[in-house]
Every structure is written in C-alpha cells, then in structure tokens.
Design a protein around this motif. Sequence first.
Motif, PDB file in Angstrom:
ATOM      1  N   THR A  36       5.986  -3.204  -5.824  1.00 21.11           N
ATOM      2  CA  THR A  36       5.495  -2.301  -4.773  1.00 21.11           C
ATOM      3  C   THR A  36       4.938  -3.068  -3.577  1.00 21.11           C
ATOM      4  OG1 THR A  36       4.957  -0.627  -6.435  1.00 21.11           O
ATOM      5  CG2 THR A  36       3.888  -0.415  -4.281  1.00 21.11           C
ATOM      6  N   LEU A  37       4.053  -4.020  -3.835  1.00 25.52           N
ATOM      7  CA  LEU A  37       3.321  -4.674  -2.742  1.00 25.52           C
ATOM      8  C   LEU A  37       4.091  -5.797  -2.059  1.00 25.52           C
ATOM      9  CD1 LEU A  37      -0.283  -4.699  -4.219  1.00 25.52           C
ATOM     10  CD2 LEU A  37       0.807  -3.015  -2.730  1.00 25.52           C
ATOM     11  N   ARG A  38       5.264  -6.140  -2.561  1.00 26.19           N
ATOM     12  CA  ARG A  38       6.094  -7.146  -1.869  1.00 26.19           C
ATOM     13  C   ARG A  38       6.855  -6.529  -0.710  1.00 26.19           C
ATOM     14  NH1 ARG A  38      11.488  -6.825  -3.031  1.00 26.19           N
ATOM     15  NH2 ARG A  38      12.024  -5.384  -4.703  1.00 26.19           N
ATOM     16  N   GLY A  47      -4.433  -3.060   5.254  1.00 27.86           N
ATOM     17  CA  GLY A  47      -5.157  -4.049   6.032  1.00 27.86           C
ATOM     18  C   GLY A  47      -4.653  -4.157   7.454  1.00 27.86           C
ATOM     19  N   SER A  48      -5.391  -4.893   8.262  1.00 27.88           N
ATOM     20  CA  SER A  48      -5.046  -5.001   9.674  1.00 27.88           C
ATOM     21  C   SER A  48      -3.859  -5.933   9.918  1.00 27.88           C
ATOM     22  CB  SER A  48      -6.256  -5.479  10.481  1.00 27.88           C
ATOM     23  OG  SER A  48      -6.693  -6.729   9.999  1.00 27.88           O
ATOM     24  N   GLU A  49      -3.629  -6.900   9.027  1.00 25.61           N
ATOM     25  CA  GLU A  49      -2.472  -7.793   9.140  1.00 25.61           C
ATOM     26  C   GLU A  49      -1.585  -7.596   7.914  1.00 25.61           C
ATOM     27  OE1 GLU A  49      -3.015 -11.912  10.070  1.00 25.61           O
ATOM     28  OE2 GLU A  49      -4.904 -11.476  11.085  1.00 25.61           O
ATOM     29  N   PRO A  50      -0.396  -7.020   8.085  1.00 24.47           N
ATOM     30  CA  PRO A  50       0.489  -6.823   6.935  1.00 24.47           C
ATOM     31  C   PRO A  50       0.808  -8.148   6.258  1.00 24.47           C
ATOM     32  CG  PRO A  50       1.322  -5.668   8.845  1.00 24.47           C
ATOM     33  CD  PRO A  50       0.193  -6.522   9.319  1.00 24.47           C
ATOM     34  N   LYS A  51       0.647  -8.173   4.942  1.00 24.36           N
ATOM     35  CA  LYS A  51       0.905  -9.392   4.188  1.00 24.36           C
ATOM     36  C   LYS A  51       1.545  -9.012   2.847  1.00 24.36           C
ATOM     37  CE  LYS A  51      -1.454 -13.398   2.319  1.00 24.36           C
ATOM     38  NZ  LYS A  51      -2.747 -13.957   1.984  1.00 24.36           N
ATOM     39  N   PRO A  52       2.867  -8.953   2.802  1.00 16.82           N
ATOM     40  CA  PRO A  52       3.530  -8.610   1.546  1.00 16.82           C
ATOM     41  C   PRO A  52       3.197  -9.622   0.448  1.00 16.82           C
ATOM     42  CG  PRO A  52       5.081  -8.546   3.369  1.00 16.82           C
ATOM     43  CD  PRO A  52       3.823  -9.171   3.886  1.00 16.82           C
TER      44      PRO A  52
END
Length: 79
Positions: A36-38, A47-52
Amino acid sequence: MVYAPESGFDGVVIFETERTIARPWTDADADRIYDTLRRMEVAKWLGSEPKPMRSRDEALEWIARWRGSLGWWPPMVAT
C-alpha cells in the motif's frame, strides 16, 4: 470473531463493530503495508513531502513503531 493464523492474528481485539475488527499489528502485516505505502498515489496524502515506502524492511520498522501506540490498528473485515 475471525481467527486467521496465517495473518498472525491471535484473537486479541482492540475494538469491534458489526463489520470491522481492530487488532494489534503483527509482522505478518508487512507485505500489505509495503504494497500500500509504496504507491505514490497513497504516499502523496501522507505528510507534506510524499515519500513512498522503499522496502518490506521499512514496513517492519513502521510496525515496530506502531505496535503499542494509541490509535494505529489494522482493520479486518468481521465475518
């Protein structure tokens, strides 16, 4: 209540409704969390900066942090 040994669910329930069971996190949840989170389409909302998420090991680290925290439980569909 559902008992699903292949998921690592041992029957401990945080709370339950007619359709949902919230239970503690287990390491068996890592593949689902990573899958899911990848994805950028999910990460862009976290969050303010997308980080898969980059690896399954990162998912295990998240589980270790979430385990025992207030308000972060994986839901299961009640059957």
